[in-house]
Design a protein around this motif. Structure first.
Motif, PDB file in Angstrom:
ATOM      1  N   VAL A  53      28.186  51.463  65.608  1.00  0.00           N
ATOM      2  CA  VAL A  53      27.221  50.655  65.205  1.00  0.00           C
ATOM      3  C   VAL A  53      27.359  49.493  65.600  1.00  0.00           C
ATOM      4  CG1 VAL A  53      25.597  50.038  63.296  1.00  0.00           C
ATOM      5  CG2 VAL A  53      26.629  52.216  63.189  1.00  0.00           C
ATOM      6  N   SER A  54      26.624  49.014  66.458  1.00  0.00           N
ATOM      7  CA  SER A  54      26.686  47.540  66.963  1.00  0.00           C
ATOM      8  C   SER A  54      25.219  46.861  67.412  1.00  0.00           C
ATOM      9  CB  SER A  54      27.328  47.740  68.358  1.00  0.00           C
ATOM     10  OG  SER A  54      27.602  46.409  68.980  1.00  0.00           O
ATOM     11  N   ASP A  55      25.330  45.730  67.492  1.00  0.00           N
ATOM     12  CA  ASP A  55      23.867  45.034  67.869  1.00  0.00           C
ATOM     13  C   ASP A  55      24.050  44.963  69.508  1.00  0.00           C
ATOM     14  OD1 ASP A  55      24.968  42.624  68.963  1.00  0.00           O
ATOM     15  OD2 ASP A  55      25.182  41.486  67.158  1.00  0.00           O
ATOM     16  N   LEU A  56      22.456  44.383  69.877  1.00  0.00           N
ATOM     17  CA  LEU A  56      22.230  44.493  71.021  1.00  0.00           C
ATOM     18  C   LEU A  56      22.846  43.372  72.216  1.00  0.00           C
ATOM     19  CD1 LEU A  56      18.400  45.390  70.348  1.00  0.00           C
ATOM     20  CD2 LEU A  56      20.060  46.840  71.476  1.00  0.00           C
ATOM     21  N   HIS A  57      23.532  42.563  71.415  1.00  0.00           N
ATOM     22  CA  HIS A  57      24.172  41.363  72.303  1.00  0.00           C
ATOM     23  C   HIS A  57      25.740  42.267  72.423  1.00  0.00           C
ATOM     24  CE1 HIS A  57      21.313  38.321  71.925  1.00  0.00           C
ATOM     25  NE2 HIS A  57      21.494  38.371  70.619  1.00  0.00           N
ATOM     26  N   ILE A  82      21.413  48.291  66.911  1.00  0.00           N
ATOM     27  CA  ILE A  82      20.542  47.574  66.220  1.00  0.00           C
ATOM     28  C   ILE A  82      20.302  46.132  66.520  1.00  0.00           C
ATOM     29  CG2 ILE A  82      21.108  48.747  64.152  1.00  0.00           C
ATOM     30  CD1 ILE A  82      22.634  46.273  63.255  1.00  0.00           C
ATOM     31  N   ALA A  83      19.157  45.541  66.278  1.00  0.00           N
ATOM     32  CA  ALA A  83      18.638  44.143  66.488  1.00  0.00           C
ATOM     33  C   ALA A  83      19.863  43.269  65.986  1.00  0.00           C
ATOM     34  CB  ALA A  83      17.122  43.888  66.070  1.00  0.00           C
ATOM     35  N   PRO A  84      19.974  42.067  66.725  1.00  0.00           N
ATOM     36  CA  PRO A  84      20.898  41.148  66.372  1.00  0.00           C
ATOM     37  C   PRO A  84      20.236  40.205  65.460  1.00  0.00           C
ATOM     38  CG  PRO A  84      20.351  40.690  68.493  1.00  0.00           C
ATOM     39  CD  PRO A  84      19.798  41.947  68.133  1.00  0.00           C
ATOM     40  N   THR A  85      19.637  40.475  64.326  1.00  0.00           N
ATOM     41  CA  THR A  85      18.775  39.537  63.548  1.00  0.00           C
ATOM     42  C   THR A  85      18.914  39.761  62.179  1.00  0.00           C
ATOM     43  OG1 THR A  85      16.972  41.062  63.336  1.00  0.00           O
ATOM     44  CG2 THR A  85      16.883  39.554  65.219  1.00  0.00           C
ATOM     45  N   GLU A  86      18.619  38.812  61.361  1.00  0.00           N
ATOM     46  CA  GLU A  86      18.692  39.236  59.774  1.00  0.00           C
ATOM     47  C   GLU A  86      18.156  40.053  59.363  1.00  0.00           C
ATOM     48  OE1 GLU A  86      20.938  37.568  57.490  1.00  0.00           O
ATOM     49  OE2 GLU A  86      21.826  36.568  59.499  1.00  0.00           O
ATOM     50  N   THR A  87      16.801  40.544  59.883  1.00  0.00           N
ATOM     51  CA  THR A  87      15.890  41.690  59.689  1.00  0.00           C
ATOM     52  C   THR A  87      16.737  42.850  59.563  1.00  0.00           C
ATOM     53  OG1 THR A  87      14.921  41.892  61.666  1.00  0.00           O
ATOM     54  CG2 THR A  87      13.867  40.611  59.904  1.00  0.00           C
ATOM     55  N   SER A  88      17.929  43.037  60.435  1.00  0.00           N
ATOM     56  CA  SER A  88      18.634  44.385  60.654  1.00  0.00           C
ATOM     57  C   SER A  88      19.682  44.625  59.547  1.00  0.00           C
ATOM     58  CB  SER A  88      19.567  44.238  62.050  1.00  0.00           C
ATOM     59  OG  SER A  88      18.738  44.220  62.808  1.00  0.00           O
ATOM     60  N   GLU A  95      18.676  52.809  56.102  1.00  0.00           N
ATOM     61  CA  GLU A  95      18.175  54.332  56.256  1.00  0.00           C
ATOM     62  C   GLU A  95      17.948  54.648  57.863  1.00  0.00           C
ATOM     63  OE1 GLU A  95      13.969  56.433  54.964  1.00  0.00           O
ATOM     64  OE2 GLU A  95      14.088  54.492  55.039  1.00  0.00           O
ATOM     65  N   THR A  96      17.659  53.990  58.811  1.00  0.00           N
ATOM     66  CA  THR A  96      17.666  54.189  60.137  1.00  0.00           C
ATOM     67  C   THR A  96      18.658  54.642  60.656  1.00  0.00           C
ATOM     68  OG1 THR A  96      15.463  52.742  60.162  1.00  0.00           O
ATOM     69  CG2 THR A  96      16.704  53.442  62.278  1.00  0.00           C
ATOM     70  N   ILE A  97      19.641  54.012  60.395  1.00  0.00           N
ATOM     71  CA  ILE A  97      21.124  54.241  60.971  1.00  0.00           C
ATOM     72  C   ILE A  97      21.711  55.693  60.353  1.00  0.00           C
ATOM     73  CG2 ILE A  97      23.704  53.330  60.958  1.00  0.00           C
ATOM     74  CD1 ILE A  97      22.624  50.564  60.754  1.00  0.00           C
TER      75      ILE A  97
END
Length: 104
Positions: A53-57, A82-88, A95-97
């Motif tokens: 699991v990693s962010d898009l950056h 996942i998106a590199p934002t606080e909403t992640s 749940e999505t992960i």
């Protein structure tokens, strides 16, 4: 001895600097610290499949390298980005992960 400590001790001495204990919660945990640990990442895994699991950056830089190192040791990785934002940082994202892990 923890699995991370054992893997650091058994890994490449010049790259594994050792485990660091994180005491930020009620249950402390260890993380491996070092250079090029992706070369020995399979020694940290206790199963034949894992989720990365990693962010898009970070994923475009390291995900393929890590997955290749795992595959060379017969560990099947599933890449999840996942998106590199606080909403992640939400239960909806967890749940999505989990759904993506179950589908892998």
């Amino acid at each position: 001895m923890s699995q991370i400590r054992a893997a650091c001790n058994a890994g490449v001495p010049e790259t594994a600097l050792g485990p660091v204990v994180i005491r930020a919660s009620a249950r402390p945990y260890e993380v491996a610290v070092g250079r090029r640990l992706f070369k020995t990442i399979a020694s940290f895994v206790g199963s034949s499949s894992v989720a990365i699991v990693s962010d898009l950056h970070v994923a475009p830089i390291w995900a393929d390298v890590v997955c290749t190192a795992l595959e060379q040791r017969d560990v099947r990785p599933a890449k999840i980005t996942i998106a590199p934002t606080e909403t992640s940082k939400s239960l909806k994202q967890v749940e999505t992960i989990c759904e993506q892990m179950a589908a892998a």
